[in-house]
Design an enzyme around this catalytic site. Structure first.
Site, PDB file in Angstrom:
ATOM      1  N   CYS A  18      35.409   8.181 -21.965  1.00 55.54           N
ATOM      2  CA  CYS A  18      34.369   7.372 -22.679  1.00 55.54           C
ATOM      3  C   CYS A  18      33.487   7.264 -21.435  1.00 55.54           C
ATOM      4  CB  CYS A  18      34.801   5.794 -22.919  1.00 55.54           C
ATOM      5  SG  CYS A  18      35.989   6.078 -24.586  1.00 55.54           S
ATOM      6  N   CYS A  67      38.591   0.780 -22.367  1.00 50.35           N
ATOM      7  CA  CYS A  67      37.321   0.681 -20.888  1.00 50.35           C
ATOM      8  C   CYS A  67      37.699  -0.578 -20.996  1.00 50.35           C
ATOM      9  CB  CYS A  67      36.344   1.371 -22.313  1.00 50.35           C
ATOM     10  SG  CYS A  67      35.955   2.925 -22.458  1.00 50.35           S
ATOM     11  N   GLU A  80      31.821   5.081 -19.852  1.00 52.42           N
ATOM     12  CA  GLU A  80      32.565   3.374 -18.979  1.00 52.42           C
ATOM     13  C   GLU A  80      33.312   4.004 -18.002  1.00 52.42           C
ATOM     14  OE1 GLU A  80      31.861   3.509 -22.821  1.00 52.42           O
ATOM     15  OE2 GLU A  80      31.674   1.828 -23.361  1.00 52.42           O
TER      16      GLU A  80
HETATM   17  N1  THU Z   1      32.751   5.542 -26.784  1.00 54.14           N
HETATM   18  C1  THU Z   1      32.486   6.242 -25.289  1.00 54.14           C
HETATM   19  O1  THU Z   1      32.050   6.620 -24.352  1.00 54.14           O
HETATM   20  N2  THU Z   1      31.814   4.638 -24.919  1.00 54.14           N
HETATM   21  C2  THU Z   1      31.887   3.347 -26.081  1.00 54.14           C
HETATM   22  O2  THU Z   1      31.649   2.553 -25.990  1.00 54.14           O
HETATM   23  C3  THU Z   1      32.391   3.558 -26.946  1.00 54.14           C
HETATM   24  C4  THU Z   1      32.875   5.259 -27.967  1.00 54.14           C
HETATM   25  C5  THU Z   1      32.799   7.532 -27.785  1.00 54.14           C
HETATM   26  C6  THU Z   1      33.849   8.330 -27.043  1.00 54.14           C
HETATM   27  C7  THU Z   1      33.666   9.563 -27.995  1.00 54.14           C
HETATM   28  O3  THU Z   1      33.558   9.992 -27.772  1.00 54.14           O
HETATM   29  C8  THU Z   1      32.723   8.444 -28.967  1.00 54.14           C
HETATM   30  O4  THU Z   1      32.080   8.141 -28.615  1.00 54.14           O
HETATM   31  C9  THU Z   1      32.912   8.738 -30.568  1.00 54.14           C
HETATM   32  O5  THU Z   1      34.447   7.768 -30.032  1.00 54.14           O
END
Ligand code: THU
Length: 137
Positions: free
Chosen positions: A64, A100, A66
């Site tokens: 992710c 996260c 974050e």
């Molecule tokens: N994702 C993030 O990077 N941060 C968030 O706060 C929510 C979800 C990403 C993970 C994945 O690559 C995509 O968003 C869909 O879930």
């Protein structure tokens, strides 16, 4: 990077963090979800660290935005941050996933968090509010 759509932070959101998060969002690697996310942290030193989500064909290895930002901060030797901006293009600003929240909690339970979308919607909170009773060793 020159369009006003990209350049202007929503009211109340730190401009420099917003811009760093937007730039990171544009570099997100999201061939599977098409859901780009950017995150930018202001470290205790004042330096900004950004991260984007980086997906993988083995889905569980996706990182992710974050967590990417926290990895950059810690790798640079920083151990705390004061503010975080997370940008997505979702209708409702995306909120950090459970994993996260724990990663953010490790370094900055008191940090202010701005969850925003590219249309300008803002939700302001803190790491502690997102993760009550986070785990500590
Ligand atoms: N994702 C993030 O990077 N941060 C968030 O706060 C929510 C979800 C990403 C993970 C994945 O690559 C995509 O968003 C869909 O879930």
């Amino acid at each position: 990077m020159t369009s006003s759509h990209t350049a202007d932070a929503p009211a109340g959101v730190p401009q420099d963090l917003w811009l760093a998060a937007r730039r990171a969002q544009m570099n997100a690697y999201v061939p599977y979800s098409s859901f780009p996310v950017g995150a930018a942290l202001r470290a205790a030193s004042g330096t900004i660290y950004a991260g984007a989500n980086v997906e993988n064909a083995s889905f569980g290895l996706t990182r992710c935005a974050e967590q990417s930002a926290v990895q950059a901060l810690a790798t640079a030797g920083e151990r705390a941050f004061t503010e975080l901006v997370v940008v997505s293009s979702a209708v409702e600003p995306a909120t950090p996933c459970g994993a996260c929240r724990q990663v953010l909690f490790e370094f900055a339970p008191e940090a202010r968090v701005y969850l925003v979308n590219t249309a300008g919607a803002v939700r302001e909170t803190t790491v502690a509010a997102l993760l009550p009773a986070g785990f500590r060793l």
